[in-house]
Scaffold this active site. Sequence first.
Site, PDB file in Angstrom:
ATOM      1  N   ARG A  10      -5.155  12.558 -29.980  1.00  0.00           N
ATOM      2  CA  ARG A  10      -4.352  13.681 -30.488  1.00  0.00           C
ATOM      3  C   ARG A  10      -4.117  13.664 -31.988  1.00  0.00           C
ATOM      4  O   ARG A  10      -3.790  14.700 -32.569  1.00  0.00           O
ATOM      5  CB  ARG A  10      -3.021  13.747 -29.735  1.00  0.00           C
ATOM      6  N   TYR A  31      12.804  19.597 -19.476  1.00  0.00           N
ATOM      7  CA  TYR A  31      13.830  20.651 -19.502  1.00  0.00           C
ATOM      8  C   TYR A  31      13.498  21.691 -18.437  1.00  0.00           C
ATOM      9  O   TYR A  31      12.332  22.081 -18.292  1.00  0.00           O
ATOM     10  CB  TYR A  31      13.781  21.306 -20.888  1.00  0.00           C
ATOM     11  N   SER A  32      14.476  22.158 -17.699  1.00  0.00           N
ATOM     12  CA  SER A  32      14.209  23.126 -16.643  1.00  0.00           C
ATOM     13  C   SER A  32      14.640  24.525 -17.042  1.00  0.00           C
ATOM     14  O   SER A  32      15.817  24.775 -17.285  1.00  0.00           O
ATOM     15  CB  SER A  32      14.934  22.733 -15.363  1.00  0.00           C
ATOM     16  N   ALA A  33      13.671  25.451 -17.044  1.00  0.00           N
ATOM     17  CA  ALA A  33      13.997  26.849 -17.342  1.00  0.00           C
ATOM     18  C   ALA A  33      14.465  27.589 -16.088  1.00  0.00           C
ATOM     19  O   ALA A  33      14.763  28.773 -16.128  1.00  0.00           O
ATOM     20  CB  ALA A  33      12.782  27.536 -17.970  1.00  0.00           C
ATOM     21  N   LEU A  61       2.441   0.874 -24.700  1.00  0.00           N
ATOM     22  CA  LEU A  61       1.693   0.847 -25.964  1.00  0.00           C
ATOM     23  C   LEU A  61       0.192   1.079 -25.764  1.00  0.00           C
ATOM     24  O   LEU A  61      -0.447   1.765 -26.556  1.00  0.00           O
ATOM     25  CB  LEU A  61       1.946  -0.501 -26.662  1.00  0.00           C
ATOM     26  N   TRP A  65      -0.379  18.082 -24.037  1.00  0.00           N
ATOM     27  CA  TRP A  65       0.285  16.768 -24.015  1.00  0.00           C
ATOM     28  C   TRP A  65       0.359  16.217 -22.584  1.00  0.00           C
ATOM     29  O   TRP A  65       0.131  15.032 -22.339  1.00  0.00           O
ATOM     30  CB  TRP A  65       1.686  16.981 -24.568  1.00  0.00           C
ATOM     31  N   ILE A  66       0.662  17.107 -21.619  1.00  0.00           N
ATOM     32  CA  ILE A  66       0.919  16.658 -20.247  1.00  0.00           C
ATOM     33  C   ILE A  66      -0.353  16.150 -19.566  1.00  0.00           C
ATOM     34  O   ILE A  66      -0.289  15.495 -18.534  1.00  0.00           O
ATOM     35  CB  ILE A  66       1.559  17.816 -19.426  1.00  0.00           C
ATOM     36  N   ARG A  67      -1.513  16.425 -20.186  1.00  0.00           N
ATOM     37  CA  ARG A  67      -2.758  15.913 -19.618  1.00  0.00           C
ATOM     38  C   ARG A  67      -2.790  14.389 -19.624  1.00  0.00           C
ATOM     39  O   ARG A  67      -3.563  13.781 -18.903  1.00  0.00           O
ATOM     40  CB  ARG A  67      -3.967  16.453 -20.394  1.00  0.00           C
ATOM     41  N   HIS A  68      -1.974  13.788 -20.446  1.00  0.00           N
ATOM     42  CA  HIS A  68      -1.923  12.315 -20.515  1.00  0.00           C
ATOM     43  C   HIS A  68      -1.025  11.847 -19.380  1.00  0.00           C
ATOM     44  O   HIS A  68       0.189  11.798 -19.507  1.00  0.00           O
ATOM     45  CB  HIS A  68      -1.454  11.879 -21.900  1.00  0.00           C
TER      46      HIS A  68
HETATM   47  O1  LIG Z   1      -7.680  20.262 -27.157  1.00  0.00           O
HETATM   48  C1  LIG Z   1      -7.399  20.450 -25.965  1.00  0.00           C
HETATM   49  C2  LIG Z   1      -7.909  21.527 -25.236  1.00  0.00           C
HETATM   50  C3  LIG Z   1      -7.547  21.646 -23.931  1.00  0.00           C
HETATM   51  N1  LIG Z   1      -6.713  20.764 -23.318  1.00  0.00           N
HETATM   52  C4  LIG Z   1      -6.315  20.919 -21.909  1.00  0.00           C
HETATM   53  C5  LIG Z   1      -4.931  21.460 -21.766  1.00  0.00           C
HETATM   54  C6  LIG Z   1      -5.047  22.385 -20.603  1.00  0.00           C
HETATM   55  O2  LIG Z   1      -4.930  21.656 -19.409  1.00  0.00           O
HETATM   56  C7  LIG Z   1      -6.468  22.907 -20.686  1.00  0.00           C
HETATM   57  C8  LIG Z   1      -6.652  24.178 -21.490  1.00  0.00           C
HETATM   58  O3  LIG Z   1      -5.929  24.056 -22.702  1.00  0.00           O
HETATM   59  P1  LIG Z   1      -6.191  24.968 -23.983  1.00  0.00           P
HETATM   60  O4  LIG Z   1      -7.628  24.808 -24.379  1.00  0.00           O
HETATM   61  O5  LIG Z   1      -5.855  26.362 -23.505  1.00  0.00           O
HETATM   62  O6  LIG Z   1      -5.223  24.435 -25.040  1.00  0.00           O
HETATM   63  O7  LIG Z   1      -7.199  21.847 -21.285  1.00  0.00           O
HETATM   64  C9  LIG Z   1      -6.227  19.707 -24.022  1.00  0.00           C
HETATM   65  O8  LIG Z   1      -5.477  18.918 -23.469  1.00  0.00           O
HETATM   66  N2  LIG Z   1      -6.590  19.572 -25.328  1.00  0.00           N
END
Ligand SMILES: O=c1ccn([C@H]2C[C@H](O)[C@@H](COP(=O)(O)O)O2)c(=O)[nH]1
Length: 337
Positions: A241, A148-150, A231, A137-140
């Site tokens: 996704r 949240y902080s652990a 949006l 998700w954070i790739r976006h």
């Molecule tokens: O479908 C995917 C596969 C990978 N990743 C990104 C997330 C991580 O930065 C890295 C490796 O993720 P995984 O393939 O281990 O989920 O690539 C995604 O965002 N979506």
Amino acid sequence: MTHISYDKELVEEYVKKIQYVKPEGSENQDDKTKPSIAPTIGPYYDAMLGCARWTIPVHEHGHVTLVDMMPRLVPIGQTPDFAVVQAARVSYGAGTKKSTEDTGLIRYLIRHRHTTPSEMVEFKFHCKMPIFVARQWIRHRTASVNEYSARYSIVKDEFYVPEHIHGQSSSNNQGSNTALTFDEHLEKIESLVRDSYNAYDAMVKDGVAREQARMVLPTNVYTEWYWKIDLHNLMHFLSLRMDKHAQKEIQDFSLAMFAIVREIIPVSMQAFVDYRLDGVFLTRLEVEALQNQSLVLNTKNKRETDEWVDKAKNRLGLGWAQDKKDEGTEEPLSNGH
Ligand SMILES: O=c1ccn([C@H]2C[C@H](O)[C@@H](COP(=O)(O)O)O2)c(=O)[nH]1
């Protein structure tokens, strides 16, 4: 019947599961049903219908929750889609103003990927997901995130465990030399994450710093964040996704998010469905294959050919391909692999 690129049935299930959570202290706080009337201020109404949040539980412990949006105040008789039109008209001039024309303008903008006006609409979500989902998700990077902080807070003993274990896809086969059944693997996952959590818990109770104790936790523990996105960038996130090629777990979260957003900004979302989600992109070679009516893709690339076969049969419903195949002709859509 052509195949679709995302799980439409799950979206419909999620829409039924939206909980319309009323503000704290209000008399109808236990009532999670959709309010039939929205509070108004002068000529405006509240797009979130007077609710503190709209939430959908995802899996056993996760959720997608809308906590705020812009525009929240909407002229009575319109939807928050009005903000897209309002912004577009700055560049296109006042022009026409009827609501059917507003719908046409939004559909035109999305059809032609003039997405700048849709950046004027924003959504603020509170989401809770397993850490391995959060990593995708954070790739976006176009969203604002506060997580949240652990280091400061205790990680709860909640884990995502899939209902079923599935095999590694053959196109990405890492192999496996254990003789356990999938059910046994599932039990193993459950006991290992439990052991990890117990180790974490014991360290925290012994006074070990939370920032170090958490190092033993698996990636299926949960994190939470506030996630604010416009949006335009939300549509990009959703198109990647919600797609059936995304990992199932992040699909589940994004489909829930789509279910909420579709309720609140219907015209833009219908255009998004019509021109993005349910549309099919064709490459130059694919266009040529259609234009010369052979359906033969002029390439020796097997993967590209397979993709075209799948698209032609399953997305475009070109029965011709299937008929030829049934007649025993060699793969009709390819020019040799
Ligand atoms: O479908 C995917 C596969 C990978 N990743 C990104 C997330 C991580 O930065 C890295 C490796 O993720 P995984 O393939 O281990 O989920 O690539 C995604 O965002 N979506």
